[in-house]
Scaffold this active site. Structure first.
Site, short mmCIF file in Angstrom:
data_model
loop_
_atom_site.label_atom_id
_atom_site.label_comp_id
_atom_site.label_asym_id
_atom_site.label_seq_id
_atom_site.Cartn_x
_atom_site.Cartn_y
_atom_site.Cartn_z
N CYS A 139 -7.14 34.55 -53.26
CA CYS A 139 -8.53 34.50 -52.79
C CYS A 139 -9.35 35.61 -53.45
O CYS A 139 -9.12 36.79 -53.19
CB CYS A 139 -8.52 34.60 -51.27
SG CYS A 139 -10.03 35.19 -50.50
N CYS A 198 -11.27 38.00 -51.18
CA CYS A 198 -10.31 38.88 -50.48
C CYS A 198 -9.95 40.06 -51.37
O CYS A 198 -9.92 41.21 -50.92
CB CYS A 198 -9.03 38.13 -50.12
SG CYS A 198 -9.27 36.71 -49.05
#
Ligand SMILES: [Zn+2]
Length: 143
Positions: free
Chosen positions: A71, A74
């Site tokens: 991600c 993230c």
């Protein structure tokens, strides 16, 4: 509000509950059982095995970052989260859950997108935000 003289801090490594004097929370306390750091200013890794113990038995606000290695947002937020953990050392516990490795935890919290930050107190969710946040907002959410 009065400050309790000591707080219970659960060890993310062995699960032991430690009683730490409030005045010592920022002095790198270590676990009485396994000797590893309890609150070293870095995010702790939570898993299916230690999540309930750490979140339920730590007398500090716990801010959990549900994330995954693939991600992008993230990964972008990770340095700010790390920095916030240092800034909040002894006042809040910052933790990370890899949602790929621990899908049951993600399902339990109904995580639909990552990153999602969930603040818990005494094991109960009190707030959450989805999407990458700047450091200041991470600190504000955890403190
Ligand atoms: Zn320990």
């Amino acid at each position: 509000m009065t400050t309790p003289e000591s707080r219970h801090i659960a060890c993310a490594h062995c699960g032991a509950t430690n009683r730490v004097p409030s005045a010592r929370l920022q002095d790198d306390p270590t676990c009485g059982r396994c000797g590893r750091a309890l609150l070293d200013g870095h995010p702790v890794e939570l898993t299916d095995a230690n999540f309930d113990t750490v979140v339920g038995k730590t007398d500090l606000p716990v801010l959990v970052d549900f994330w995954a290695p693939w991600c992008g947002p993230c990964r972008m937020m990770a340095p700010a989260f790390e920095q916030a953990a240092g800034q909040l050392k002894g006042r809040a516990l910052l933790a990370k859950v890899n949602s790929d490795d621990h899908p049951q935890l993600s399902a339990r919290f109904g995580i639909r997108s990552i990153p999602t930050l969930v603040r818990l107190e005494g094991g109960q969710e009190v707030s959450r935000r989805s999407g990458a946040l700047p450091g200041g907002q991470i600190v504000a959410m955890a403190s």
